[in-house]
Scaffold this active site. Structure first.
Site, PDB file in Angstrom:
ATOM      1  NE  ARG A 183      -4.211  -2.087   0.333  1.00 34.22           N
ATOM      2  CZ  ARG A 183      -4.062  -2.992   0.093  1.00 34.22           C
ATOM      3  NH1 ARG A 183      -2.890  -3.541  -0.660  1.00 34.22           N
ATOM      4  NH2 ARG A 183      -5.183  -4.224   0.238  1.00 34.22           N
ATOM      5  CB  SER A 198      -8.816  -1.453   3.965  1.00 29.76           C
ATOM      6  OG  SER A 198      -9.417  -2.545   3.460  1.00 29.76           O
ATOM      7  CD  GLU A 228      -5.882   1.105   2.310  1.00 31.57           C
ATOM      8  OE1 GLU A 228      -5.561  -0.192   2.906  1.00 31.57           O
ATOM      9  OE2 GLU A 228      -6.398   0.671   1.050  1.00 31.57           O
TER      10      GLU A 228
HETATM   11  C1  FAD Z   1     -14.811  -0.798  -1.529  1.00 31.42           C
HETATM   12  C2  FAD Z   1     -13.989  -0.118  -1.703  1.00 31.42           C
HETATM   13  C3  FAD Z   1     -13.343  -1.323  -1.619  1.00 31.42           C
HETATM   14  C4  FAD Z   1     -11.600  -1.210  -1.421  1.00 31.42           C
HETATM   15  N1  FAD Z   1     -10.991  -2.230  -1.883  1.00 31.42           N
HETATM   16  C5  FAD Z   1      -9.556  -1.831  -2.182  1.00 31.42           C
HETATM   17  C6  FAD Z   1      -8.515  -2.855  -2.487  1.00 31.42           C
HETATM   18  O1  FAD Z   1      -9.083  -3.820  -2.425  1.00 31.42           O
HETATM   19  N2  FAD Z   1      -7.411  -2.600  -2.416  1.00 31.42           N
HETATM   20  C7  FAD Z   1      -6.452  -1.910  -2.520  1.00 31.42           C
HETATM   21  O2  FAD Z   1      -5.274  -1.269  -2.383  1.00 31.42           O
HETATM   22  N3  FAD Z   1      -7.484  -0.757  -2.803  1.00 31.42           N
HETATM   23  C8  FAD Z   1      -9.069  -0.587  -2.121  1.00 31.42           C
HETATM   24  N4  FAD Z   1      -9.283   0.368  -2.205  1.00 31.42           N
HETATM   25  C9  FAD Z   1      -8.846   1.415  -2.185  1.00 31.42           C
HETATM   26  C10 FAD Z   1      -8.783   2.225  -3.496  1.00 31.42           C
HETATM   27  O3  FAD Z   1     -10.187   1.902  -4.379  1.00 31.42           O
HETATM   28  C11 FAD Z   1      -7.910   2.488  -3.949  1.00 31.42           C
HETATM   29  O4  FAD Z   1      -6.857   3.157  -3.548  1.00 31.42           O
HETATM   30  C12 FAD Z   1      -7.971   2.709  -5.697  1.00 31.42           C
HETATM   31  O5  FAD Z   1      -6.954   3.084  -6.182  1.00 31.42           O
HETATM   32  C13 FAD Z   1      -8.347   4.591  -4.994  1.00 31.42           C
HETATM   33  O6  FAD Z   1      -8.875   5.017  -6.657  1.00 31.42           O
HETATM   34  P1  FAD Z   1      -9.066   6.804  -6.746  1.00 31.42           P
HETATM   35  O7  FAD Z   1      -9.371   6.880  -8.511  1.00 31.42           O
HETATM   36  O8  FAD Z   1     -10.669   6.116  -5.939  1.00 31.42           O
HETATM   37  O9  FAD Z   1      -8.068   7.904  -6.234  1.00 31.42           O
HETATM   38  P2  FAD Z   1      -8.303   8.818  -5.011  1.00 31.42           P
HETATM   39  O10 FAD Z   1      -9.053   8.158  -4.235  1.00 31.42           O
HETATM   40  O11 FAD Z   1      -9.483   9.930  -6.134  1.00 31.42           O
HETATM   41  O12 FAD Z   1      -7.132   9.164  -4.518  1.00 31.42           O
HETATM   42  C14 FAD Z   1      -6.245   8.719  -3.630  1.00 31.42           C
HETATM   43  C15 FAD Z   1      -4.753   9.065  -3.931  1.00 31.42           C
HETATM   44  O13 FAD Z   1      -4.598   9.371  -5.046  1.00 31.42           O
HETATM   45  C16 FAD Z   1      -3.947  10.689  -5.702  1.00 31.42           C
HETATM   46  N5  FAD Z   1      -4.261  10.497  -7.305  1.00 31.42           N
HETATM   47  C17 FAD Z   1      -5.139  10.280  -7.780  1.00 31.42           C
HETATM   48  N6  FAD Z   1      -5.653  10.656  -9.368  1.00 31.42           N
HETATM   49  C18 FAD Z   1      -4.123  10.841  -9.623  1.00 31.42           C
HETATM   50  C19 FAD Z   1      -3.179  10.383 -10.114  1.00 31.42           C
HETATM   51  N7  FAD Z   1      -3.861  10.302 -11.614  1.00 31.42           N
HETATM   52  N8  FAD Z   1      -1.600  11.474 -10.433  1.00 31.42           N
HETATM   53  C20 FAD Z   1      -1.397  11.392  -9.229  1.00 31.42           C
HETATM   54  N9  FAD Z   1      -1.875  11.154  -7.635  1.00 31.42           N
HETATM   55  C21 FAD Z   1      -3.366  11.066  -8.329  1.00 31.42           C
HETATM   56  C22 FAD Z   1      -4.920  11.422  -4.732  1.00 31.42           C
HETATM   57  O14 FAD Z   1      -4.766  12.963  -4.850  1.00 31.42           O
HETATM   58  C23 FAD Z   1      -5.049  11.370  -3.855  1.00 31.42           C
HETATM   59  O15 FAD Z   1      -4.239  11.616  -2.752  1.00 31.42           O
HETATM   60  C24 FAD Z   1     -11.193  -0.028  -1.575  1.00 31.42           C
HETATM   61  C25 FAD Z   1     -11.918   1.566  -1.930  1.00 31.42           C
HETATM   62  C26 FAD Z   1     -13.452   1.651  -1.336  1.00 31.42           C
HETATM   63  C27 FAD Z   1     -14.558   2.484  -1.203  1.00 31.42           C
END
Ligand code: FAD
Length: 339
Positions: free
Chosen positions: A166, A239, A335
């Site tokens: 992570r 998580s 996280e």
């Molecule tokens: C129901 C649920 C289940 C999940 N299961 C998992 C799992 O099994 N495994 C896991 O690892 N995670 C899991 N997650 C967490 C999440 O889905 C991941 O971390 C995902 O990659 C976040 O993507 P996002 O586009 O929503 O990022 P955001 O929440 O929009 O951003 C997250 C971070 O990344 C930065 N960011 C976003 N896009 C960019 C970019 N293009 N360039 C640079 N920085 C950027 C943002 O500034 C922020 O700091 C889960 C979340 C939920 C709600």
């Protein structure tokens, strides 16, 4: 002000906790040019920029006094194909799970264990997303990012991303690089990872002994749907705490009092503990304070029952962290990214 920017936009639809804070300014980027224009405009006006994707790993604790730049770029392509190994490239704004589905539809294996993770392709390298024994580092080839300090494009290979559990170089230097597109090496042959969680058992219940990548994806989707609350119905960010890695001495000490301790030995002699197990043992499962709570089935998932603020969720998280430290001597790390 700033033609393309909207002002005082509610971020409720843009974060999976469903927290109702406002962005001072908001815009979406559909391509590299939009990104450059937004960053240049923000720099000229002295406005900080927060880049987001699907908002599924954010905890927003106050109105965001910045330009929120949502990545909405699209594009999926096959970069090379030697008949076995196929390199694919996806734009940052592509939603993750549809990208996994697209790869499966091309007959490509490698992403099946990462099915149904919310969010975008561009955010996936941030915390080296992982599930069911696979992390993106296992299929990662490279990415193209924009250096926000210099405005130059930079290519990152696997080593340069410094992926860990992570974690990545991007997470350790927030706001430094904006990820534009990511490349993965997939395979026409499935190298199945079935031994994490109940994946193999789910497949055998279905009478599948020689699964395809699609079978594995379907099994993982069905397990995840049972296990995790859907953010559309109940706000959450998956998580909430990382599984802590502790010294063998501490794991042994906890085991004396709690023989059922869930601990996985690591290559360096340390142990990874199941954070959800610790939280459950401490009695937090199903605990609720106003609209902020710990999910009734999943101790690792904090939830918003409707109108919780990010601050309330953060306070609940801090209470849990303090309690786990006192009871077990273990530090739990959050996280989601806190803003
Ligand atoms: C129901 C649920 C289940 C999940 N299961 C998992 C799992 O099994 N495994 C896991 O690892 N995670 C899991 N997650 C967490 C999440 O889905 C991941 O971390 C995902 O990659 C976040 O993507 P996002 O586009 O929503 O990022 P955001 O929440 O929009 O951003 C997250 C971070 O990344 C930065 N960011 C976003 N896009 C960019 C970019 N293009 N360039 C640079 N920085 C950027 C943002 O500034 C922020 O700091 C889960 C979340 C939920 C709600």
């Amino acid at each position: 002000m700033s033609g393309q920017w909207q002002e005082q936009v509610s971020l409720k639809p843009y974060n999976t906790f469903g927290i109702d804070v406002k962005a001072r300014y908001f815009t979406q980027a559909h391509n590299d040019e939009d990104v450059r224009r937004a960053l240049a405009q923000a720099a000229a006006q002295g406005v900080p920029v927060l880049v987001i994707g699907g908002g599924s790993n954010l905890l927003l604790t106050a109105d965001v006094q910045a330009l929120v730049l949502r990545m909405a770029s699209s594009g999926l392509r096959i970069v090379s194909d030697d008949g076995q190994r196929v390199v694919v490239e996806a734009e940052a704004g592509e939603p993750w799970h549809p990208f996994v589905e697209w790869s499966l539809a091309q007959g490509l294996a490698g992403l099946e264990n990462l099915s149904l993770i919310p969010g975008t392709v561009g955010a996936a390298p941030m915390q080296n997303i992982g599930a069911y024994g696979v992390e993106i580092k296992d299929v990662f080839v490279g990415l193209t990012a924009l250096d926000r300090q210099t405005g130059a494009l930079r290519e990152f290979d696997l080593e340069e991303c410094q992926f860990a559990y992570r974690d990545s170089v991007f997470k350790r230097h927030p706001g430094r690089w904006l990820i534009l597109r990511v490349r993965f090496a997939l395979s026409r042959v499935l190298h199945a990872h079935l031994d994490y969680g109940p994946v193999r058992q789910r497949l055998s219940e279905q009478g599948i002994s020689n699964p395809t990548a699609q079978n594995v994806s379907d099994a993982i989707c069905s397990i995840r749907r049972e296990k995790l609350p859907d953010p559309v119905e109940l706000g959450n960010a998956g998580s909430f705490f990382k599984n802590p890695v502790v010294a063998g001495v501490l794991a042994d000490k906890i085991r004396v009092q709690h023989p059922g301790l869930v601990a996985y030995p690591q290559a360096d002699g340390q142990f990874k503990l199941a954070a959800g197990w610790l939280i459950e043992q401490a009695g937090w499962k199903g605990h609720r304070e106003g609209d902020a709570g710990v999910h009734r089935l999943q101790s690792l998932v904090l939830v918003n029952y409707g109108h919780a603020t990010g601050l309330q969720l953060h306070q609940l998280a801090q209470k849990i962290q303090a309690d786990i430290l006192e009871r077990f001597g273990v530090t739990l790390e959050m996280e989601p990214n806190l803003y």
